[in-house]
Design a protein around this motif. Structure first.
Motif, mmCIF file in Angstrom:
data_model
loop_
_atom_site.group_PDB
_atom_site.id
_atom_site.type_symbol
_atom_site.label_atom_id
_atom_site.label_comp_id
_atom_site.label_asym_id
_atom_site.label_seq_id
_atom_site.Cartn_x
_atom_site.Cartn_y
_atom_site.Cartn_z
ATOM 1 N N LEU A 70 0.786 -1.359 -0.007
ATOM 2 C CA LEU A 70 0.029 -0.033 -0.005
ATOM 3 C C LEU A 70 0.911 1.053 0.170
ATOM 4 O O LEU A 70 1.922 1.199 0.714
ATOM 5 C CB LEU A 70 -0.951 -0.066 1.368
ATOM 6 C CG LEU A 70 -1.778 -1.259 1.281
ATOM 7 C CD1 LEU A 70 -2.573 -1.195 2.696
ATOM 8 C CD2 LEU A 70 -2.894 -1.067 0.129
ATOM 9 N N SER A 71 0.265 2.121 -0.495
ATOM 10 C CA SER A 71 1.122 3.442 -0.700
ATOM 11 C C SER A 71 0.724 4.277 0.591
ATOM 12 O O SER A 71 -0.255 5.061 0.808
ATOM 13 C CB SER A 71 0.869 4.338 -2.025
ATOM 14 O OG SER A 71 -0.545 4.572 -1.967
ATOM 15 N N LEU A 72 1.722 4.035 1.473
ATOM 16 C CA LEU A 72 1.350 4.745 2.918
ATOM 17 C C LEU A 72 2.445 6.103 3.212
ATOM 18 O O LEU A 72 3.645 5.984 2.777
ATOM 19 C CB LEU A 72 1.356 3.727 3.884
ATOM 20 C CG LEU A 72 0.488 2.226 3.986
ATOM 21 C CD1 LEU A 72 0.866 1.434 5.096
ATOM 22 C CD2 LEU A 72 -0.926 3.011 4.220
ATOM 23 N N SER A 73 1.668 6.831 3.846
ATOM 24 C CA SER A 73 2.604 7.929 4.412
ATOM 25 C C SER A 73 2.133 8.179 5.735
ATOM 26 O O SER A 73 1.088 7.844 6.298
ATOM 27 C CB SER A 73 2.341 9.171 3.473
ATOM 28 O OG SER A 73 0.936 9.619 3.480
ATOM 29 N N ILE A 74 2.975 9.331 6.469
ATOM 30 C CA ILE A 74 2.729 9.399 7.874
ATOM 31 C C ILE A 74 1.305 10.397 8.030
ATOM 32 O O ILE A 74 1.000 11.212 7.075
ATOM 33 C CB ILE A 74 3.896 10.349 8.137
ATOM 34 C CG1 ILE A 74 5.393 9.563 8.257
ATOM 35 C CG2 ILE A 74 3.730 11.240 9.622
ATOM 36 C CD1 ILE A 74 6.456 10.637 8.917
ATOM 37 N N GLY A 75 0.789 9.812 8.700
ATOM 38 C CA GLY A 75 -0.750 10.593 8.966
ATOM 39 C C GLY A 75 -1.760 9.440 8.752
ATOM 40 O O GLY A 75 -2.974 9.896 9.028
ATOM 41 N N ASP A 76 -1.522 8.622 7.724
ATOM 42 C CA ASP A 76 -2.779 7.568 7.183
ATOM 43 C C ASP A 76 -3.209 6.759 8.513
ATOM 44 O O ASP A 76 -2.570 6.271 9.397
ATOM 45 C CB ASP A 76 -2.071 6.731 6.094
ATOM 46 C CG ASP A 76 -1.932 7.544 4.953
ATOM 47 O OD1 ASP A 76 -2.398 8.705 4.951
ATOM 48 O OD2 ASP A 76 -1.000 7.148 4.104
ATOM 49 N N ILE A 77 -4.617 6.491 8.393
ATOM 50 C CA ILE A 77 -5.230 5.855 9.276
ATOM 51 C C ILE A 77 -5.458 4.521 8.796
ATOM 52 O O ILE A 77 -5.882 4.351 7.692
ATOM 53 C CB ILE A 77 -6.438 6.434 9.748
ATOM 54 C CG1 ILE A 77 -6.427 7.697 10.149
ATOM 55 C CG2 ILE A 77 -7.125 5.536 10.737
ATOM 56 C CD1 ILE A 77 -5.727 7.873 11.517
#
Length: 387
Positions: A70-77
């Motif tokens: 998954l393309s995740l970044s800081i702040g994602d729930i």
């Protein structure tokens, strides 16, 4: 606590993110790690590290494997794997820096049993998660009432719901072992969820609850301190603090963690100091050490026959006397060395206005009042009766 964009508004709410510690920049909690590799892309031909760091309720962090890429970044729930069901948390770190954190926390990133990230949380997942978090205070109050009815010697300090609302973890403190089997049955029947009891220490309780310390700032354990080093009374002795338990103890009832902050500096300074058990042999008699001032490099000694009179000696002077004592030589007296250390005190305040005393208005005015009363009586007697 707040990030750089969370200046307070008129109503007391953060002006920037308005999330009270759960903003997407992850700058409002003590577990924040600055991602100094965020502006760098991985080298050609290399994939991004497949593990992420996820935070739960500002006091617990765990590492999960991003097996779905998954393309995740800081702040994602995100919805993460749990023992049963799924949990909801916030991504706090991605990329190669996660590998560094896992090594520091001694977590094997090659372990196949590492829990996984299921998916990005949908709006229904977030609504359910927020609903569960809003119930925590009410359930904590009800759980305390049940524990009081069962006469259990324990204190339930915090409640943490799992993201799907199927399980709640109750954190408690107790001095002795507690049989809470009946408590779990009653709470499971009252709340309709699975219950897990987890005992924590008094320092961890203060960390979760937070508060204001005697210094006027937020508690270190609730703002930035993550590891709790043991604090002993010797730390206070080395710093020459009075052994008053009311002043040395924090809100957790244990010795303050800040006693360790300057301890290393004091220990380094005391290496060159003579021991507090030092005895000086003089012709006038034997002298004992009464007090040590590390910052002024001064030691106070008094004779055995006259313990009330202290004589200030510098560190070098004490070492000089000790060297003579090793050679079985005695100095005449401590007064000879103490006279060299006397310094004339400079007057800081001078009376330039001409005021005699600050307590001049507190003087009794009895005599003046008596004289005035006599004059009034004499004037009344002198007046004619027909006037």
């Amino acid at each position: 606590m707040g990030c750089s964009s969370c200046s307070t508004d008129k109503d007391g709410q953060p002006r920037g993110c308005k999330n009270n510690g759960t903003c997407g920049t992850d700058g409002c909690n003590k577990l924040t790690v600055f991602d100094w590799l965020s502006n760098m892309s991985p080298p050609n031909g290399e994939m991004q590290f497949d593990c992420v760091e996820v935070r739960f309720k500002n006091s617990r962090k765990e590492f999960f494997r991003n097996s779905e890429n998954l393309s995740l970044s800081i702040g994602d729930i995100v919805a993460t794997q749990a023992q049963s069901g799924h949990d909801i948390g916030m991504v706090t770190l991605v990329g190669e820096l996660v590998k560094v954190q896992m090594k520091r926390k001694k977590v094997d990133f090659k372990d196949d049993a590492l829990p996984k990230v299921y998916r990005k949380a949908s709006q229904s997942d977030i609504d359910k998660w927020q609903k569960c978090r809003n119930r925590e205070e009410e359930i904590k109050k009800r759980a305390r009432e049940i524990a009081i009815i069962l006469k259990l010697k324990m204190k339930i300090s915090d409640v943490e719901f799992q993201g799907d609302g199927s399980k709640a973890t109750f954190y408690y403190t107790a001095e002795e072992r507690v049989d809470f089997r009946q408590l779990i049955k009653d709470m499971a029947k009252a709340f309709g969820i699975r219950i897990e009891m987890r005992q924590i220490g008094y320092r961890q309780e203060a960390q979760r609850l937070g508060g204001i310390g005697s210094c006027g700032r937020e508690l270190c354990c609730s703002t930035w301190l993550t590891d709790f080093r043991s604090v002993s009374t010797s730390a206070a002795r080395y710093q020459q603090l009075s052994l008053n338990p009311q002043k040395l103890a924090g809100q957790c009832g244990k010795l303050k963690c800040c006693l360790n902050y300057e301890l290393d500096m004091y220990l380094d300074a005391l290496k060159d100091f003579p021991s507090s058990d030092t005895r000086l042999h003089t012709e006038k008699g034997m002298a004992f050490c009464q007090k040590t001032d590390i910052f002024k490099a001064t030691l106070w000694f008094s004779y055995k026959e006259d313990p009330a009179n202290w004589h200030a000696l510098s560190k070098e002077q004490v070492k000089e006397i000790l060297e003579k004592n090793k050679k079985k030589e005695k100095v005449a007296s401590l007064e000879e060395y103490a006279i060299e250390n006397t310094v004339e005190e400079k007057v800081v305040f001078e009376n330039v206005v001409g005021q005699d005393s600050l307590t001049r208005f507190d003087r009794p005015k009895g005599r003046n009042n008596r004289n005035k009363n006599k004059k009034r009586r004499n004037n009344r007697k002198r007046r004619p009766k027909n006037a």
